[in-house]
Design a protein around this motif. Structure first.
Motif, PDB file in Angstrom:
ATOM      1  N   GLN A 293      -4.820 -37.613 111.482  1.00 19.65           N
ATOM      2  CA  GLN A 293      -4.576 -37.699 113.049  1.00 19.65           C
ATOM      3  C   GLN A 293      -3.469 -37.203 113.652  1.00 19.65           C
ATOM      4  O   GLN A 293      -3.412 -37.065 114.951  1.00 19.65           O
ATOM      5  N   SER A 294      -2.351 -36.899 113.187  1.00 15.82           N
ATOM      6  CA  SER A 294      -1.147 -36.302 113.692  1.00 15.82           C
ATOM      7  C   SER A 294      -0.618 -35.119 112.912  1.00 15.82           C
ATOM      8  O   SER A 294      -0.623 -35.202 111.685  1.00 15.82           O
ATOM      9  N   PRO A 295       0.439 -34.408 113.578  1.00 10.04           N
ATOM     10  CA  PRO A 295       1.178 -33.570 112.717  1.00 10.04           C
ATOM     11  C   PRO A 295       2.116 -34.286 111.721  1.00 10.04           C
ATOM     12  O   PRO A 295       2.587 -33.614 110.786  1.00 10.04           O
ATOM     13  N   ASP A 296       2.501 -35.492 112.005  1.00 10.48           N
ATOM     14  CA  ASP A 296       3.532 -36.163 111.189  1.00 10.48           C
ATOM     15  C   ASP A 296       2.501 -36.617 109.843  1.00 10.48           C
ATOM     16  O   ASP A 296       2.970 -36.500 108.918  1.00 10.48           O
ATOM     17  N   VAL A 297       1.412 -36.812 110.152  1.00 11.70           N
ATOM     18  CA  VAL A 297       0.555 -37.317 108.617  1.00 11.70           C
ATOM     19  C   VAL A 297       0.294 -35.853 108.010  1.00 11.70           C
ATOM     20  O   VAL A 297       0.265 -36.144 106.819  1.00 11.70           O
ATOM     21  N   GLU A 298       0.146 -34.634 108.797  1.00 11.54           N
ATOM     22  CA  GLU A 298       0.015 -33.689 108.055  1.00 11.54           C
ATOM     23  C   GLU A 298       1.336 -33.161 107.267  1.00 11.54           C
ATOM     24  O   GLU A 298       1.295 -32.672 106.034  1.00 11.54           O
TER      25      GLU A 298
ATOM     26  N   ARG B 137      -9.016 -26.502 110.339  1.00  9.18           N
ATOM     27  CA  ARG B 137      -7.811 -27.383 109.799  1.00  9.18           C
ATOM     28  C   ARG B 137      -7.612 -27.278 108.546  1.00  9.18           C
ATOM     29  O   ARG B 137      -6.386 -27.150 108.147  1.00  9.18           O
TER      30      ARG B 137
END
Length: 341
Positions: free
Chosen positions: A247-252, A283
Protein backbone atom coordinates in the motif's frame (compact mmCIF):
# COMPACT_ATOMS: atom_id res chain seq x y z
CA UNK A 1 -3.88 -32.75 -21.95
CA UNK A 2 -6.06 -29.69 -21.54
CA UNK A 3 -8.46 -28.48 -24.25
CA UNK A 4 -6.67 -25.83 -26.34
CA UNK A 5 -7.65 -22.19 -25.93
CA UNK A 6 -7.60 -19.48 -28.56
CA UNK A 7 -5.76 -16.24 -27.71
CA UNK A 8 -9.13 -14.62 -26.93
CA UNK A 9 -10.05 -17.53 -24.65
CA UNK A 10 -6.66 -17.30 -22.89
CA UNK A 11 -7.38 -13.64 -22.18
CA UNK A 12 -10.80 -14.63 -20.86
CA UNK A 13 -9.21 -17.28 -18.62
CA UNK A 14 -6.97 -14.59 -17.14
CA UNK A 15 -9.99 -12.34 -16.55
CA UNK A 16 -11.73 -15.20 -14.74
CA UNK A 17 -8.53 -15.90 -12.75
CA UNK A 18 -8.12 -12.31 -11.52
CA UNK A 19 -10.14 -11.96 -8.28
CA UNK A 20 -10.53 -8.21 -8.77
CA UNK A 21 -11.84 -8.22 -12.36
CA UNK A 22 -15.67 -7.99 -12.21
CA UNK A 23 -17.76 -10.72 -13.78
CA UNK A 24 -18.72 -9.73 -17.32
CA UNK A 25 -22.36 -10.59 -17.86
CA UNK A 26 -22.43 -8.94 -21.29
CA UNK A 27 -20.04 -11.40 -22.91
CA UNK A 28 -21.57 -14.24 -24.94
CA UNK A 29 -19.91 -17.57 -24.19
CA UNK A 30 -20.38 -20.73 -26.24
CA UNK A 31 -20.72 -24.16 -24.65
CA UNK A 32 -17.41 -25.35 -26.10
CA UNK A 33 -15.55 -22.29 -24.88
CA UNK A 34 -16.99 -22.60 -21.39
CA UNK A 35 -16.17 -26.31 -21.15
CA UNK A 36 -12.58 -25.64 -22.26
CA UNK A 37 -12.26 -22.70 -19.86
CA UNK A 38 -13.60 -24.75 -16.95
CA UNK A 39 -11.10 -27.55 -17.62
CA UNK A 40 -8.21 -25.08 -17.79
CA UNK A 41 -9.41 -23.22 -14.69
CA UNK A 42 -9.59 -26.47 -12.73
CA UNK A 43 -6.05 -27.45 -13.73
CA UNK A 44 -4.65 -24.00 -12.93
CA UNK A 45 -6.20 -23.83 -9.45
CA UNK A 46 -8.39 -20.81 -10.19
CA UNK A 47 -11.69 -22.68 -10.62
CA UNK A 48 -13.25 -21.27 -7.40
CA UNK A 49 -12.82 -17.72 -8.72
CA UNK A 50 -14.34 -18.64 -12.08
CA UNK A 51 -17.29 -20.43 -10.44
CA UNK A 52 -17.96 -17.39 -8.25
CA UNK A 53 -17.98 -15.11 -11.29
CA UNK A 54 -20.26 -17.44 -13.25
CA UNK A 55 -22.63 -17.43 -10.27
CA UNK A 56 -22.56 -13.63 -10.31
CA UNK A 57 -23.33 -13.63 -14.04
CA UNK A 58 -26.24 -16.01 -13.45
CA UNK A 59 -27.06 -19.37 -15.01
CA UNK A 60 -29.81 -17.77 -17.09
CA UNK A 61 -27.13 -16.02 -19.16
CA UNK A 62 -25.17 -19.22 -19.78
CA UNK A 63 -25.84 -21.66 -22.65
CA UNK A 64 -28.74 -24.01 -21.94
CA UNK A 65 -26.67 -27.10 -22.66
CA UNK A 66 -27.37 -30.22 -20.60
CA UNK A 67 -23.76 -31.42 -20.48
CA UNK A 68 -22.52 -27.96 -19.48
CA UNK A 69 -25.13 -27.61 -16.73
CA UNK A 70 -24.25 -31.05 -15.39
CA UNK A 71 -20.54 -30.21 -15.42
CA UNK A 72 -21.17 -26.95 -13.59
CA UNK A 73 -23.23 -28.76 -10.97
CA UNK A 74 -20.45 -31.32 -10.42
CA UNK A 75 -17.78 -28.63 -10.15
CA UNK A 76 -19.86 -26.58 -7.71
CA UNK A 77 -20.32 -29.65 -5.52
CA UNK A 78 -16.57 -30.26 -5.63
CA UNK A 79 -15.92 -26.64 -4.71
CA UNK A 80 -18.21 -26.95 -1.69
CA UNK A 81 -16.31 -30.04 -0.57
CA UNK A 82 -12.99 -28.23 -1.10
CA UNK A 83 -14.17 -25.39 1.13
CA UNK A 84 -15.13 -27.90 3.81
CA UNK A 85 -11.73 -29.59 3.46
CA UNK A 86 -9.99 -26.24 3.88
CA UNK A 87 -11.97 -25.59 7.06
CA UNK A 88 -11.06 -29.02 8.44
CA UNK A 89 -7.39 -28.46 7.61
CA UNK A 90 -7.52 -25.07 9.32
CA UNK A 91 -8.93 -26.72 12.45
CA UNK A 92 -6.09 -29.25 12.59
CA UNK A 93 -3.53 -26.56 11.79
CA UNK A 94 -4.77 -24.43 14.69
CA UNK A 95 -4.74 -27.48 16.97
CA UNK A 96 -1.11 -28.24 16.10
CA UNK A 97 -0.11 -24.59 16.51
CA UNK A 98 -1.58 -24.58 20.03
CA UNK A 99 0.35 -27.77 20.83
CA UNK A 100 3.58 -26.22 19.50
CA UNK A 101 3.00 -23.07 21.56
CA UNK A 102 2.42 -25.18 24.67
CA UNK A 103 5.86 -26.71 24.12
CA UNK A 104 7.42 -23.28 23.60
CA UNK A 105 8.23 -23.93 19.92
CA UNK A 106 7.97 -20.76 17.79
CA UNK A 107 6.11 -21.54 14.56
CA UNK A 108 3.91 -19.92 11.94
CA UNK A 109 1.43 -21.15 9.36
CA UNK A 110 2.35 -19.95 5.88
CA UNK A 111 0.81 -19.93 2.39
CA UNK A 112 -2.72 -21.35 1.89
CA UNK A 113 -4.93 -20.21 4.79
CA UNK A 114 -2.89 -17.05 5.38
CA UNK A 115 -3.07 -16.07 1.71
CA UNK A 116 -6.82 -16.75 1.67
CA UNK A 117 -7.41 -14.58 4.76
CA UNK A 118 -4.97 -11.77 4.04
CA UNK A 119 -4.81 -11.42 0.25
CA UNK A 120 -8.26 -12.39 -1.07
CA UNK A 121 -11.49 -10.44 -0.60
CA UNK A 122 -13.37 -13.74 -0.91
CA UNK A 123 -11.49 -16.34 1.15
CA UNK A 124 -13.24 -19.15 -0.76
CA UNK A 125 -11.41 -17.96 -3.91
CA UNK A 126 -8.25 -19.51 -2.42
CA UNK A 127 -8.89 -23.04 -1.08
CA UNK A 128 -5.89 -25.07 0.04
CA UNK A 129 -5.07 -28.76 0.22
CA UNK A 130 -2.59 -28.79 3.10
CA UNK A 131 -1.29 -26.77 6.03
CA UNK A 132 2.29 -25.52 5.88
CA UNK A 133 3.99 -24.85 9.20
CA UNK A 134 7.38 -23.15 9.36
CA UNK A 135 9.77 -23.51 12.31
CA UNK A 136 13.43 -22.81 12.93
CA UNK A 137 15.58 -25.75 11.71
CA UNK A 138 16.80 -26.32 15.26
CA UNK A 139 13.19 -26.99 16.32
CA UNK A 140 12.33 -29.54 13.62
CA UNK A 141 12.81 -32.66 15.74
CA UNK A 142 10.71 -31.35 18.61
CA UNK A 143 8.04 -30.01 16.24
CA UNK A 144 7.83 -33.39 14.51
CA UNK A 145 7.21 -35.03 17.88
CA UNK A 146 4.39 -32.59 18.58
CA UNK A 147 2.72 -33.28 15.23
CA UNK A 148 3.00 -37.03 15.81
CA UNK A 149 1.37 -36.52 19.21
CA UNK A 150 -1.55 -34.79 17.47
CA UNK A 151 -2.45 -37.99 15.62
CA UNK A 152 -0.41 -37.65 12.43
CA UNK A 153 2.11 -40.06 10.92
CA UNK A 154 5.13 -39.26 8.78
CA UNK A 155 4.44 -39.94 5.10
CA UNK A 156 7.79 -38.83 3.64
CA UNK A 157 11.18 -40.51 3.87
CA UNK A 158 13.05 -39.29 6.92
CA UNK A 159 16.45 -38.85 5.23
CA UNK A 160 15.02 -37.00 2.24
CA UNK A 161 12.82 -34.89 4.51
CA UNK A 162 15.84 -33.76 6.51
CA UNK A 163 17.69 -32.89 3.31
CA UNK A 164 14.77 -30.90 1.91
CA UNK A 165 13.76 -29.52 5.33
CA UNK A 166 10.21 -30.58 4.49
CA UNK A 167 8.30 -33.24 6.44
CA UNK A 168 4.91 -34.49 5.19
CA UNK A 169 2.45 -35.72 7.82
CA UNK A 170 -0.91 -37.42 7.21
CA UNK A 171 -3.70 -37.71 9.77
CA UNK A 172 -4.01 -41.33 10.87
CA UNK A 173 -7.80 -41.45 10.63
CA UNK A 174 -8.11 -39.34 7.47
CA UNK A 175 -5.21 -39.53 5.02
CA UNK A 176 -6.59 -36.60 2.99
CA UNK A 177 -5.40 -34.24 5.74
CA UNK A 178 -1.82 -33.22 5.01
CA UNK A 179 0.42 -31.16 7.27
CA UNK A 180 3.83 -30.08 5.96
CA UNK A 181 6.51 -28.99 8.41
CA UNK A 182 9.26 -26.81 6.96
CA UNK A 183 12.62 -25.69 8.26
CA UNK A 184 13.06 -23.58 5.12
CA UNK A 185 10.68 -22.71 2.29
CA UNK A 186 13.51 -23.26 -0.21
CA UNK A 187 13.78 -27.03 -0.55
CA UNK A 188 16.16 -27.41 -3.47
CA UNK A 189 19.59 -27.88 -1.90
CA UNK A 190 21.32 -26.55 -5.02
CA UNK A 191 19.40 -23.29 -4.71
CA UNK A 192 19.69 -22.95 -0.95
CA UNK A 193 23.33 -21.85 -1.19
CA UNK A 194 22.06 -18.61 -2.79
CA UNK A 195 18.61 -18.05 -1.30
CA UNK A 196 16.91 -18.91 1.94
CA UNK A 197 13.52 -18.18 3.45
CA UNK A 198 13.10 -19.53 6.94
CA UNK A 199 11.45 -18.60 10.20
CA UNK A 200 14.11 -16.08 11.22
CA UNK A 201 14.17 -14.33 7.84
CA UNK A 202 10.39 -13.85 7.97
CA UNK A 203 10.64 -12.43 11.47
CA UNK A 204 13.11 -9.84 10.19
CA UNK A 205 10.90 -8.99 7.21
CA UNK A 206 7.82 -8.64 9.44
CA UNK A 207 9.72 -6.30 11.77
CA UNK A 208 7.78 -7.21 14.90
CA UNK A 209 4.42 -7.50 13.15
CA UNK A 210 2.78 -10.64 11.76
CA UNK A 211 2.09 -11.60 8.14
CA UNK A 212 2.98 -8.21 6.69
CA UNK A 213 2.42 -7.57 2.96
CA UNK A 214 6.18 -7.72 2.28
CA UNK A 215 6.46 -11.11 4.01
CA UNK A 216 3.38 -12.52 2.26
CA UNK A 217 4.61 -11.46 -1.18
CA UNK A 218 8.09 -12.82 -0.47
CA UNK A 219 6.54 -16.18 0.45
CA UNK A 220 4.33 -16.14 -2.68
CA UNK A 221 7.36 -15.44 -4.91
CA UNK A 222 9.38 -18.27 -3.38
CA UNK A 223 6.36 -20.58 -3.63
CA UNK A 224 5.94 -19.82 -7.35
CA UNK A 225 9.58 -19.90 -8.43
CA UNK A 226 11.32 -21.93 -5.75
CA UNK A 227 8.90 -24.74 -5.14
CA UNK A 228 6.62 -25.41 -8.09
CA UNK A 229 8.26 -23.87 -11.15
CA UNK A 230 5.17 -22.01 -12.37
CA UNK A 231 3.10 -25.15 -12.89
CA UNK A 232 -0.25 -23.34 -12.60
CA UNK A 233 -1.80 -19.88 -12.67
CA UNK A 234 -2.82 -19.89 -9.01
CA UNK A 235 0.80 -19.24 -8.05
CA UNK A 236 0.84 -16.00 -10.04
CA UNK A 237 -2.59 -14.98 -8.75
CA UNK A 238 -1.19 -15.17 -5.19
CA UNK A 239 1.65 -12.92 -6.34
CA UNK A 240 -0.77 -10.56 -8.09
CA UNK A 241 -2.79 -10.19 -4.90
CA UNK A 242 0.42 -9.75 -2.93
CA UNK A 243 1.47 -6.85 -5.16
CA UNK A 244 -1.93 -5.22 -4.66
CA UNK A 245 -1.47 -5.48 -0.88
CA UNK A 246 1.64 -3.25 -1.02
CA UNK A 247 0.00 0.00 0.00
CA UNK A 248 2.94 2.43 0.17
CA UNK A 249 6.45 3.11 -1.15
CA UNK A 250 7.80 2.16 2.29
CA UNK A 251 6.24 -1.30 2.03
CA UNK A 252 7.65 -1.70 -1.48
CA UNK A 253 11.08 -0.76 -0.13
CA UNK A 254 10.71 -3.37 2.60
CA UNK A 255 9.92 -5.99 -0.05
CA UNK A 256 13.01 -5.12 -2.10
CA UNK A 257 15.18 -5.18 1.02
CA UNK A 258 13.69 -8.58 1.88
CA UNK A 259 14.62 -9.82 -1.60
CA UNK A 260 18.21 -8.72 -1.10
CA UNK A 261 18.41 -10.23 2.40
CA UNK A 262 16.95 -13.61 1.38
CA UNK A 263 18.78 -13.74 -1.97
CA UNK A 264 15.63 -13.94 -4.10
CA UNK A 265 16.25 -10.95 -6.35
CA UNK A 266 16.35 -13.25 -9.40
CA UNK A 267 13.07 -14.88 -8.39
CA UNK A 268 11.40 -11.57 -7.56
CA UNK A 269 12.35 -10.00 -10.90
CA UNK A 270 11.20 -13.09 -12.82
CA UNK A 271 7.92 -13.75 -10.99
CA UNK A 272 6.79 -10.12 -10.86
CA UNK A 273 7.66 -9.65 -14.53
CA UNK A 274 5.60 -12.61 -15.77
CA UNK A 275 2.74 -11.86 -13.36
CA UNK A 276 2.60 -8.22 -14.42
CA UNK A 277 2.54 -9.13 -18.10
CA UNK A 278 -0.04 -11.88 -17.70
CA UNK A 279 -2.49 -9.71 -15.76
CA UNK A 280 -1.55 -6.30 -17.17
CA UNK A 281 -0.42 -5.08 -13.74
CA UNK A 282 2.10 -2.25 -14.28
CA UNK A 283 3.10 -2.06 -10.59
CA UNK A 284 4.37 -5.64 -10.71
CA UNK A 285 6.47 -4.89 -13.81
CA UNK A 286 7.79 -1.67 -12.27
CA UNK A 287 8.84 -3.54 -9.10
CA UNK A 288 10.51 -6.24 -11.19
CA UNK A 289 12.46 -3.59 -13.08
CA UNK A 290 13.80 -2.11 -9.83
CA UNK A 291 16.08 -5.15 -9.55
CA UNK A 292 19.20 -4.39 -11.59
CA UNK A 293 19.26 -7.13 -14.25
CA UNK A 294 22.27 -9.36 -14.70
CA UNK A 295 22.69 -12.18 -17.20
CA UNK A 296 20.77 -14.64 -15.02
CA UNK A 297 17.78 -12.31 -14.65
CA UNK A 298 17.68 -11.51 -18.37
CA UNK A 299 17.78 -15.21 -19.21
CA UNK A 300 15.12 -16.04 -16.60
CA UNK A 301 12.74 -13.41 -17.98
CA UNK A 302 13.26 -14.79 -21.47
CA UNK A 303 12.49 -18.33 -20.30
CA UNK A 304 9.49 -17.60 -18.06
CA UNK A 305 6.72 -16.06 -20.13
CA UNK A 306 2.95 -15.95 -20.00
CA UNK A 307 2.66 -18.38 -22.89
CA UNK A 308 4.97 -20.83 -21.11
CA UNK A 309 2.76 -20.75 -18.02
CA UNK A 310 -0.58 -20.92 -19.81
CA UNK A 311 0.54 -23.91 -21.88
CA UNK A 312 1.97 -26.09 -19.09
CA UNK A 313 -0.42 -28.90 -19.99
CA UNK A 314 -1.17 -28.14 -23.63
CA UNK A 315 0.22 -29.31 -26.95
CA UNK A 316 3.23 -27.11 -26.14
CA UNK A 317 3.77 -28.73 -22.75
CA UNK A 318 7.17 -30.16 -23.72
CA UNK A 319 8.43 -26.69 -24.66
CA UNK A 320 6.96 -25.30 -21.46
CA UNK A 321 8.64 -28.01 -19.38
CA UNK A 322 12.00 -27.40 -21.06
CA UNK A 323 11.75 -23.68 -20.34
CA UNK A 324 10.88 -24.29 -16.69
CA UNK A 325 13.65 -26.88 -16.28
CA UNK A 326 16.14 -24.46 -17.84
CA UNK A 327 14.97 -21.79 -15.40
CA UNK A 328 15.69 -24.14 -12.49
CA UNK A 329 19.28 -24.54 -13.72
CA UNK A 330 19.60 -20.76 -14.01
CA UNK A 331 18.50 -20.56 -10.37
CA UNK A 332 21.05 -23.16 -9.29
CA UNK A 333 23.94 -21.61 -11.21
CA UNK A 334 23.22 -17.94 -10.50
CA UNK A 335 25.69 -16.16 -8.26
CA UNK A 336 24.63 -14.78 -4.92
CA UNK A 337 24.56 -11.01 -4.72
CA UNK A 338 26.13 -9.14 -1.84
CA UNK A 339 23.77 -7.96 0.86
CA UNK A 340 24.83 -5.15 3.19
CA UNK A 341 22.65 -5.43 6.30
Amino acid sequence: MLPPLSPAEEKLLLDFADPEVPADGQRTLSTNSLMALLANAEFHGILPIMLRKLREIGDAKLPADTALRQKLSELRDQATLATGQSMLLQYHGDRIMKALAAKGIPARIVKGPVFARKLYRHAADRPFTDIDILVDPASIAEANSVIAGCGFELASGEAESHELQEFKWLEKENSSLLIELHGNLVHDTGMRRRLSLGFRELQVIDGGEADTPAALLTIAIVHAAGGHKFHRLQLCVDVLQGVRALQSPDVEARLLDAARMTGIELELATVLNVTGRLFDEPRAIALANRIKPDLAIRLAKWLITGNMLLRVNSRDKVRSRLSRDAFRWVQRLARARRYAA
